[in-house]
Design an enzyme around this catalytic site. Structure first.
Site, PDB file in Angstrom:
ATOM      1  CG  ASP A 201      11.481   6.474   3.425  1.00 37.93           C
ATOM      2  OD1 ASP A 201      11.555   6.648   2.113  1.00 37.93           O
ATOM      3  OD2 ASP A 201      11.122   7.797   4.140  1.00 37.93           O
ATOM      4  CG  HIS A 279       9.457   8.187   0.221  1.00 38.72           C
ATOM      5  ND1 HIS A 279      11.069   8.228  -0.041  1.00 38.72           N
ATOM      6  CD2 HIS A 279       9.304   9.597  -0.084  1.00 38.72           C
ATOM      7  CE1 HIS A 279      11.484   9.497  -0.375  1.00 38.72           C
ATOM      8  NE2 HIS A 279      10.398  10.339  -0.223  1.00 38.72           N
ATOM      9  CD  GLU A 343      11.039  13.666  -1.544  1.00 33.97           C
ATOM     10  OE1 GLU A 343      11.907  14.572  -1.493  1.00 33.97           O
ATOM     11  OE2 GLU A 343      11.512  12.675  -0.752  1.00 33.97           O
TER      12      GLU A 343
END
Ligand code: ACM
Ligand code: ZN
Length: 548
Positions: A201, A279, A343
């Site tokens: 991440d 990410h 995201e």
């Protein structure tokens, strides 16, 4: 021989069957069918295991290892009935149905009989047996022989779902190999079969990739970490405070192989997650050339979503990711590779000449379709390695890649949409499957969490089968999983606290037939089972102890 044993069993079982349950058996998850019996099977160091098929020996070795570690003795394995003494008999049905996770366990005071098709079934049967063992051994006879008194029951068991998953985020905070193994032990105890390992991440790259050493030299480290909550999820705010302490850690490929083997013994498949296109700040801090604007970047020290992502217009980005995935595929034997997909802010893509050229050249409508192009290109590569991709539900945004499975986290609508499109689905809606959310409203007892409220009863009540799906469409729901994100989970003791006992409730959601679920009964079993958690040294949330 098998027939004689079966007849003898039926007679003894009928004689010993009692209408009233003798006592609460602390089994979690509750088996599909169980009949409690009055008898007791007393396991000692003289008890034998009759094993006819050596292929099932790893599971017997697992049992012996458990007995040795917890009670200081193990059982002798033999291949025919013993002349005297009690025994565990492991048999396989003549006709195989392919239901490899099912098991039958029939017990009386002389024999404990497992009937299993395969290793997984025996493993789950052994987990059930282990949960029936007393916390401590007693001793008997002049020599003080160890004894384990086991309440008898007849059990026919089978899981409700094929994907019974738990996730752990080892990027935001890093958990040592031995702690990851403990986590896998908890999964095994509750009959989960998937460990979704979030390895990558913005805040840390945690898997050694031989071809790209900077991923761990640079990407596994961050210079400090945000303290408490940020002022804004979107950008740094002047009120944010940092601890000033360098943080890092990663798993070598040897560590990873060790953990994969450890999980395999426990019939748990690891699904590694390599996040893309968003990410990705830890990767881009290491190799900024694969971003849209070339960086430079730092491994993130705070939480949220980054505007910088992999550049989708640059062919070398795909070569980089494919080389990484090639090593990942060589390491992990499971069918699924999780490619993230969540995201991903598209800001950079909107202003990047290469990304815009890609949109034009590929006749894509917009940046959402560019994301679909990205995921589909990676899917094609992974399919060529005989792997399937799974991604968070944002991979639906510009249209699903042809063979992708979807993990539905933003509620259940993504899962429903994917199932209607005949794509496999794992349900993991934030409510109630995010175990980084609070589980109690007690401000006094609860450590800092990301937000939300997912108490034990809401987890227990969860049904992964959406009403909106027809019977045919429901077949695409492979199961569900709970996620343990670690922005605010700084050490393994807090992993334990946030996941226990909600993991136990989730286990019952995924294993037990819906008509056999009963929250009050679960709490009764959990109260007894929690003594085992105490013995294991697990730091769990004790709210349920106040419930009647
Ligand atoms: C997620 O929680 N961003 C999958
Ligand atoms: Zn770009």
């Amino acid at each position: 021989m098998k027939k004689i044993i079966a007849i003898a069993f039926t007679m003894v079982s009928v004689m010993a069957y009692s209408q009233e349950p003798v006592k609460i058996l602390p089994l979690i998850p509750m088996p599909k069918e169980i009949k409690q019996l009055d008898d007791e099977f007393v396991m000692t160091n003289k008890t034998k295991v009759v094993l006819l098929n050596d292929k099932l020996k790893p599971e017997v070795d697992y049992l012996n290892n458990y007995l040795k570690t917890n009670y200081g003795f193990e059982l002798q394995i033999i291949s025919s009935l013993p002349k005297e003494g009690n025994y565990i008999y492991i048999t396989q049905p003549e006709v195989q149905s392919g239901l490899t996770e099912n098991y039958d366990l029939m017990m009386n005071q002389n024999q404990l009989l497992f009937s299993v098709e395969n290793n997984a079934g025996l493993f789950y049967g052994i987990q059930t047996l282990i949960q029936l063992l007393p916390l401590e051994k007693t001793v008997a006879g002049v020599l003080g022989e160890p004894e384990l008194k086991i309440p008898c029951a007849d059990i026919k068991d089978a899981p409700r779902y094929q994907w019974r998953g738990m996730h752990l985020d080892c990027s935001r905070h890093f958990f040592a190999k031995e702690d990851v193994k403990k986590y896998i032990d908890y999964l095994a105890m509750y009959k989960f079969n998937v460990f979704h390992w979030h390895l990558v991440d913005d805040q840390g790259w945690r898997i050694e990739i031989k071809k790209y050493p900077m991923l761990t030299v640079v990407g596994s480290k961050r210079k400090e970490t945000l303290i408490g909550k940020p002022g804004s999820d979107k950008k740094p705010s002047p009120t944010d405070k940092y601890d000033g302490i360098p943080y890092g850690g990663f798993y070598t490929q040897e560590d990873i192989k060790d953990i994969i083997n450890y999980a395999a013994v426990r019939h748990i498949t690891i699904v590694p997650e390599i996040e893309m296109p968003g990410h990705s700040m830890a990767a881009l801090a290491s190799y900024p050339q694969y971003s849209c604007n070339g960086g430079p970047f730092e491994t993130w020290t705070r939480w949220g979503q980054s505007e910088d992502t992999y550049c989708a217009g640059n062919d070398s980005t795909f070569a980089f990711l494919e080389n990484i995935l090639s090593e990942v595929c060589d390491l992990f034997p499971g069918k699924y590779i999780h490619v993230g997909g969540d995201e991903c802010l598209k800001d950079r893509w909107k202003t990047c000449a290469k990304c815009q050229k890609r949109i034009k050249d590929e006749k894509l409508k917009d940046e959402n379709q560019l994301q679909t192009y990205f995921i589909t290109r990676i899917e094609k590569y992974l399919n060529s390695k005989v792997k399937q991709i799974i991604g968070w539900d944002e991979i639906l945004e510009g249209g699903l890649a042809p063979n992708a499975a979807v993990m539905s986290w933003q509620g259940i609508t993504g899962g429903i949409a994917a199932a209607k499109q005949k794509h496999n689905v794992v349900m993991s809606p934030g409510k109630p499957c995010y175990f980084d959310h609070y589980q109690s409203k007690s401000k006094k007892t609860e450590p800092l969490a990301i937000g939300g409220f997912n108490p034990l009863d809401s987890v227990y009540a969860y049904n992964p089968a959406p009403k909106a799906l027809s019977q045919e469409e429901s077949k695409y729901i492979m199961g569900a999983q709970a996620n343990v994100w670690s922005e605010y989970i700084t050490d393994f003791s807090k992993v334990q606290y946030m996941s226990m006992p909600r993991m136990a409730a989730m286990a019952e959601v995924l294993w037990t037939p819906i008509d056999k679920k009963n929250y009050k009964n679960f709490i009764g079993r959990l109260k007894i089972h929690s003594k085992t958690l105490d013995k294991m040294g697990v730091n769990y949330c004790k709210q349920f102890q106040n419930k009647k």
